[in-house]
Design a protein around this motif. Structure first.
Motif, PDB file in Angstrom:
ATOM      1  N   UNK A  42       0.821  -1.202   0.000  1.00  0.00           N
ATOM      2  CA  UNK A  42       0.000   0.000   0.000  1.00  0.00           C
ATOM      3  C   UNK A  42       0.858   1.255   0.000  1.00  0.00           C
ATOM      4  N   UNK A  43       0.216   2.283  -0.514  1.00  0.00           N
ATOM      5  CA  UNK A  43       0.839   3.610  -0.530  1.00  0.00           C
ATOM      6  C   UNK A  43       0.055   4.453   0.458  1.00  0.00           C
ATOM      7  N   UNK A  44       0.762   5.173   1.310  1.00  0.00           N
ATOM      8  CA  UNK A  44       0.069   6.098   2.206  1.00  0.00           C
ATOM      9  C   UNK A  44       0.399   7.511   1.754  1.00  0.00           C
ATOM     10  N   UNK A  45      -0.614   8.247   1.401  1.00  0.00           N
ATOM     11  CA  UNK A  45      -0.399   9.629   0.975  1.00  0.00           C
ATOM     12  C   UNK A  45      -0.709  10.556   2.132  1.00  0.00           C
ATOM     13  N   UNK A  46       0.256  11.367   2.516  1.00  0.00           N
ATOM     14  CA  UNK A  46       0.040  12.309   3.604  1.00  0.00           C
ATOM     15  C   UNK A  46      -0.297  13.672   3.020  1.00  0.00           C
ATOM     16  N   UNK A  47      -1.154  14.368   3.649  1.00  0.00           N
ATOM     17  CA  UNK A  47      -1.603  15.722   3.262  1.00  0.00           C
ATOM     18  C   UNK A  47      -1.796  15.899   1.757  1.00  0.00           C
ATOM     19  N   UNK A  48      -2.338  14.884   1.120  1.00  0.00           N
ATOM     20  CA  UNK A  48      -2.542  15.001  -0.321  1.00  0.00           C
ATOM     21  C   UNK A  48      -3.736  15.897  -0.593  1.00  0.00           C
ATOM     22  N   UNK A  49      -3.508  16.959  -1.353  1.00  0.00           N
ATOM     23  CA  UNK A  49      -4.654  17.758  -1.769  1.00  0.00           C
ATOM     24  C   UNK A  49      -5.124  17.194  -3.105  1.00  0.00           C
ATOM     25  N   UNK A  50      -6.417  17.334  -3.367  1.00  0.00           N
ATOM     26  CA  UNK A  50      -6.951  16.801  -4.622  1.00  0.00           C
ATOM     27  C   UNK A  50      -6.180  17.391  -5.794  1.00  0.00           C
ATOM     28  N   UNK A  51      -5.691  16.542  -6.642  1.00  0.00           N
ATOM     29  CA  UNK A  51      -4.930  16.992  -7.811  1.00  0.00           C
ATOM     30  C   UNK A  51      -3.633  17.715  -7.499  1.00  0.00           C
ATOM     31  N   UNK A  52      -3.172  17.603  -6.271  1.00  0.00           N
ATOM     32  CA  UNK A  52      -1.865  18.174  -5.943  1.00  0.00           C
ATOM     33  C   UNK A  52      -0.777  17.166  -6.277  1.00  0.00           C
ATOM     34  N   UNK A  53       0.489  17.595  -6.277  1.00  0.00           N
ATOM     35  CA  UNK A  53       1.584  16.696  -6.646  1.00  0.00           C
ATOM     36  C   UNK A  53       1.698  15.435  -5.781  1.00  0.00           C
ATOM     37  N   UNK A  54       1.259  15.498  -4.519  1.00  0.00           N
ATOM     38  CA  UNK A  54       1.353  14.274  -3.711  1.00  0.00           C
ATOM     39  C   UNK A  54       0.356  13.230  -4.229  1.00  0.00           C
ATOM     40  N   UNK A  55      -0.844  13.677  -4.567  1.00  0.00           N
ATOM     41  CA  UNK A  55      -1.810  12.733  -5.166  1.00  0.00           C
ATOM     42  C   UNK A  55      -1.260  12.174  -6.461  1.00  0.00           C
ATOM     43  N   UNK A  56      -0.654  13.065  -7.269  1.00  0.00           N
ATOM     44  CA  UNK A  56      -0.079  12.607  -8.532  1.00  0.00           C
ATOM     45  C   UNK A  56       0.995  11.556  -8.267  1.00  0.00           C
ATOM     46  N   UNK A  57       1.806  11.813  -7.240  1.00  0.00           N
ATOM     47  CA  UNK A  57       2.876  10.860  -6.908  1.00  0.00           C
ATOM     48  C   UNK A  57       2.272   9.492  -6.599  1.00  0.00           C
ATOM     49  N   UNK A  58       1.148   9.500  -5.879  1.00  0.00           N
ATOM     50  CA  UNK A  58       0.498   8.234  -5.538  1.00  0.00           C
ATOM     51  C   UNK A  58       0.077   7.477  -6.787  1.00  0.00           C
ATOM     52  N   UNK A  59      -0.586   8.184  -7.681  1.00  0.00           N
ATOM     53  CA  UNK A  59      -1.049   7.535  -8.924  1.00  0.00           C
ATOM     54  C   UNK A  59       0.127   7.052  -9.767  1.00  0.00           C
ATOM     55  N   UNK A  60       1.168   7.862  -9.799  1.00  0.00           N
ATOM     56  CA  UNK A  60       2.335   7.529 -10.615  1.00  0.00           C
ATOM     57  C   UNK A  60       3.026   6.281 -10.048  1.00  0.00           C
ATOM     58  N   UNK A  61       3.107   6.223  -8.722  1.00  0.00           N
ATOM     59  CA  UNK A  61       3.738   5.056  -8.097  1.00  0.00           C
ATOM     60  C   UNK A  61       2.904   3.804  -8.364  1.00  0.00           C
ATOM     61  N   UNK A  62       1.619   3.963  -8.254  1.00  0.00           N
ATOM     62  CA  UNK A  62       0.724   2.830  -8.489  1.00  0.00           C
ATOM     63  C   UNK A  62       0.913   2.294  -9.914  1.00  0.00           C
ATOM     64  N   UNK A  63       0.899   3.237 -10.857  1.00  0.00           N
ATOM     65  CA  UNK A  63       1.032   2.852 -12.266  1.00  0.00           C
ATOM     66  C   UNK A  63       2.424   2.264 -12.544  1.00  0.00           C
ATOM     67  N   UNK A  64       3.446   2.929 -11.995  1.00  0.00           N
ATOM     68  CA  UNK A  64       4.820   2.495 -12.255  1.00  0.00           C
ATOM     69  C   UNK A  64       5.103   1.120 -11.678  1.00  0.00           C
ATOM     70  N   UNK A  65       4.669   0.907 -10.445  1.00  0.00           N
ATOM     71  CA  UNK A  65       4.958  -0.368  -9.794  1.00  0.00           C
ATOM     72  C   UNK A  65       4.212  -1.498 -10.507  1.00  0.00           C
ATOM     73  N   UNK A  66       3.029  -1.182 -10.938  1.00  0.00           N
ATOM     74  CA  UNK A  66       2.276  -2.198 -11.682  1.00  0.00           C
ATOM     75  C   UNK A  66       3.000  -2.558 -12.984  1.00  0.00           C
ATOM     76  N   UNK A  67       3.480  -1.532 -13.685  1.00  0.00           N
ATOM     77  CA  UNK A  67       4.166  -1.793 -14.948  1.00  0.00           C
ATOM     78  C   UNK A  67       5.508  -2.476 -14.742  1.00  0.00           C
TER      79      UNK A  67
END
Ligand code: GCV
Length: 836
Positions: A42-67
């Motif tokens: 699991x990924x834990x995102x701290x203080x992620x604002x909607x569409x902020x770079x931390x949220x993006x990092x979460x999605x990017x990690x999810x996609x990258x690790x899957x690939x």
């Protein structure tokens, strides 16, 4: 044991269609997941604002690790207690987990990455930093690098921007990859989906700002509708931490504001800009700022009103200051009507002449953006002396990813080594270490701001820059802006692994081609600091050395029958050497201490001047052109050795470009050599120049429906002449008796591929067709088009292994189309191993 699922996932990675769109963010599977088999789920995102770079990092990690690893990870917004990939700002991390072990302070945009403990910790100084940390992690595992790490990484400089020279009508100035992604028909583009992917690419290499319109700016960008459009564009970049900037037209208050002046000190003008700035910030609250080209190449500026460039820059600085914006003010200010008759005139002096008296007069949110050399992105220039001149002014370096003077992405030129040389250059200001990289980081002169601007000019081509291999330049730009101490070869190899494969053969081959590419291009274009020698009055692409001189643009070579080079000495010349700090000035002032590769930049010498290498200038020209063009031929074979190791689509596309480059390198070689041979009348010691014993000149063949045509510039045709059909509807034939010894040859046909028509050709021997082709390179290549027979359109097609008997008849049939009169220059019968 490898599971069935793993095999399927690995195979999917290998066979997936590759068109270059995903660039280095392919997230292709790596064979060994090493220590990461126990990667947290699991990924834990701290203080992620909607569409902020931390949220993006979460999605990017999810996609990258899957690939990369074929593993699914979930995203949580709160700590779970289980092992996790924790992503957030340092502040948020400390609130939840307490202090983290960090070596070194986190600076703005910096991050801490640790993979050593139970959790993977990715902590940014700000949200953007967290995203950069995520990309660092993905770069590592994407290359199969699973070694545990714990490190802090801070950017070298706060400003790391891309500049795009996109016009509102959808064209791109000096863009070689299609049309604009940002604008069309005077407005923002309707479809912005690719901007998200571009934002990803930029963020993944640490770019934090983008100026989206041409520095030759159109004032109507500031119409209410377009200001609204900018808001939508900014929204696509914001999740990636890339802030939007815009180029301004200095005369906007007059052009679209209805004022009768654009005087920067006029209160009406000041308030107009202040209102427009407020409107822009209402639409783009985090606008990074403005980029301004003033009083240069016909652009309006403050000099019109006898105000200084600083008055102009400060006008905008004051407008954006309350909003936290900055102004990038270009140092590329020069008069393009200077008289070549005056040997003291020198465009290279302009930046220091204009800006030195203004040092200390710019507001502290102004950054003077300086092209790396004193002229204009040439194949070799010394660093601009302005870097060491401005002490009380923020500065940034401007680099060019788009290959304006370097082959328009149809020639391979990896620019990492060129930029590195400039960035590491020690200008010895006040006799102290003063590397360009430390000046632009603001460290050397203790300024608050500084950084990098890179002119990228991506376009609608799927692979962004129109060339798969040219994308290493965008990657390297970001990496060097983040850390100029990195080695260009290391950067390149990371890029190869991420973009193509970790296969050692693939890495070796692309490394060899890329690392040789800049010296090779320099060898077959302009040597010894004479500049690129491209046609500066037309396309900036093919050879035309004469275009440099006798005009007001000031890119002079001062070549005449006996001598060549700009005398930039203080004692005799334009004084440009004296603009450098004393140690460097005295080095450039003396021929003995000037390095060969900048000799003609600083000195006017006879062609017979002996270099440190022991060769004369003219013989160096001849030899370098032969060497460079010969190495360009080897790139084809090198690339061919990767067949089956690179996916088919990219393999074929790169091969096509390399074959084209090999042919065009010969055009360059012969053209430049012939030009200087004609001028100096000094023969090539190796007797190659002007002697082409394997060629049949088209104008010497028996012509039917074809006529001889004197090519201009003359040296862009073998024997100065080509043939064209007698009308644009007449099919022509050219025949000749083959007098070469019987044997097997590669048959090369040199012809001209003009924009505005697609002629058809057929070459045959004794009525046996050897090959057919169409003059359709305008559909296949990206370089600026030309409608003439010249050094831009001259090209070659080769048919390999053709059996010939002495006495056979060679026949070429050319069918014109549009304005293209099926032009032919010559045919070469090349025995194995010969390039001519
Ligand atoms: C955007 C050179 C280029 C121009 C460019 C200019 C600049 O002159 O040829 O296309 O204009 O530099 O950097 O402003």
């Amino acid at each position: 044991m490898i599971s069935f699922v793993t095999i399927v996932w690995l195979l999917l990675g290998i066979v997936a269609a590759e068109d270059g769109y995903r660039a280095w963010l392919r997230y292709a599977p790596v064979a060994s997941s090493g220590n990461y088999s126990s990667l947290p789920s699991s990924i834990v995102l701290l203080n992620a604002t909607r569409n902020g770079p931390v949220s993006t990092a979460g999605r990017e990690l999810q996609q990258g690790i899957r690939g990369i690893l074929g593993k699914r990870v979930d995203i949580n917004e709160t700590a779970t207690g289980s092992p996790a990939i924790i992503v957030g700002t340092a502040e948020a991390y400390k609130l939840v987990y307490g202090d983290f072990e960090e070596e070194g302070e986190l600076e703005e945009d910096g991050y801490y990455l640790s993979t050593e403990g139970r959790d993977i910790v990715i902590v940014g100084q700000n949200q953007r930093g967290a995203l950069y940390g995520a990309f660092d992690f993905l770069r590592r595992i994407g290359q199969g690098n699973f070694a545990p790490t714990s490190h802090v990484s801070n950017p070298h400089a706060p400003i790391r921007w891309s500049n795009e020279w996109d016009n509102l009508d959808g064209t791109i100035e000096r863009g070689y990859a299609g049309t604009s992604l940002f604008f069309q028909d005077g407005h923002r583009a309707t479809n912005l989906f690719r901007l998200t992917d571009y934002a990803r690419l930029l963020a993944s290499v640490g770019i934090n700002g983008i100026v989206i319109n041409n520095v030759n700016a159109n004032a109507s960008l500031l119409s209410p509708e377009n200001i609204q459009g900018l808001g939508s564009i900014a929204n696509t970049f914001r999740p990636y931490g890339v802030r939007l900037g815009i180029s301004l037209n200095f005369a906007s208050p007059q052009i679209i504001g209805g004022l009768n002046t654009f005087d920067p000190l006029d209160p009406k003008v000041i308030s107009w800009w202040s209102n427009i700035t407020d409107a822009l910030y209402a639409s783009v609250p985090d606008l990074a700022g403005y980029l301004v080209k003033a009083n240069s190449e016909g652009q309006p500026g403050p000099l019109t009103y006898n105000r200084t460039l600083a008055d102009g820059a400060n006008l905008f600085a004051k407008a954006v200051k309350p909003h936290g914006g900055i102004v990038m003010f270009r140092a590329f200010v020069y008069d393009h009507h200077i008289s070549p008759d005056n040997w003291k005139n020198d465009r290279a002096n302009a930046a220091v002449d204009f800006f030195k008296p203004l040092d200390g007069k710019f507001d502290d949110n102004v950054v003077v953006q300086i092209k790396y050399g004193p002229i204009d992105f040439q194949v070799r220039e010394p660093p601009s002396p302005l870097f060491s001149t401005l002490r009380k002014t923020n500065v940034a370096i401007e680099l060019q990813i788009t290959q304006e003077y370097l082959g328009h992405q149809d020639h391979l030129v990896y620019l990492g080594p060129l930029w590195k040389e400039i960035l590491e250059y020690d200008l010895r200001a006040d006799d102290r270490p003063s590397k360009v990289k430390d000046i632009v980081s603001s460290e050397r002169f203790g300024r608050p701001l500084g950084g990098f601007a890179g002119v990228v000019n991506v376009g609608s081509e799927n692979n962004w820059l129109g060339s798969h291999l040219a994308m290493s330049n965008l990657y390297a730009y970001g990496m060097l802006a983040w850390n100029p101490s990195l080695e260009p070869q290391d950067i390149l190899q990371d890029w190869i692994r991420l973009t193509f494969s970790s296969d050692p053969k693939v890495i070796d081959v692309i490394t060899e081609m890329s690392m040789k590419s800049w010296p090779v291009y320099e060898n077959y274009t302009g040597n010894l600091g004479i500049q690129t020698l491209t046609d500066i009055l037309y396309t900036h692409y093919g050879p035309n050395p004469a275009s440099q001189d006798n005009n007001g643009w000031g890119q002079w070579t001062r070549a005449n029958k006996h001598t060549i080079g700009m005398d930039r000495t203080v004692k005799n010349g334009t004084g440009n050497a004296g603009q450098y700090p004393p140690q460097i000035a005295s080095q450039f002032e003396n021929i003995e201490t000037t390095p060969d590769n900048l000799l003609l930049w600083f000195h006017h010498v006879p062609y017979t001047q002996v270099l440190k290498s022991g060769k004369t200038v003219i013989q160096h020209f001849y030899d370098a052109h032969y060497e460079g063009a010969a190495v360009a031929q080897t790139f084809v074979k090198l690339w061919e050795s990767l067949k089956g190791k690179v996916d088919k689509e990219r393999y074929e596309e790169v091969l096509f470009k390399q074959v084209y480059q090999a042919g065009h390198a010969l055009v360059w070689r012969d053209s430049i050599n012939q030009f200087y041979y004609n001028l100096s009348e000094i023969p090539d010691q190796a007797k190659r120049v002007g002697n082409h014993s394997y060629r049949i000149e088209a104008e010497k063949m028996i012509l039917n429906g074809y006529k001889t045509y004197g090519v201009n510039p003359f040296h862009t045709a073998s024997g100065y002449n080509a043939i064209v059909t007698t009308s644009n509807t007449t099919t022509g034939t050219a025949t000749a008796n083959i007098t070469f010894a019987s044997g097997t040859y590669d048959l090369a046909v040199n012809y001209y591929d003009l924009y505005g028509g697609k002629a058809d050709y057929e070459v045959s021997i004794n009525n046996r067709t050897v090959g057919k082709w169409a003059g359709d390179l305008e559909d296949k290549l990206g370089h600026a088009p030309s409608i003439y027979l010249d050094g831009h359109t001259a090209t070659r097609i080769t048919f390999k292994g053709v059996n010939v008997t002495r006495g056979d008849t060679l026949r070429i049939l050319g069918k014109p189309n549009g304005i293209e009169p099926a032009p032919l220059d010559y045919v070469s019968f090349l025995p194995p191993g010969i390039v001519d």
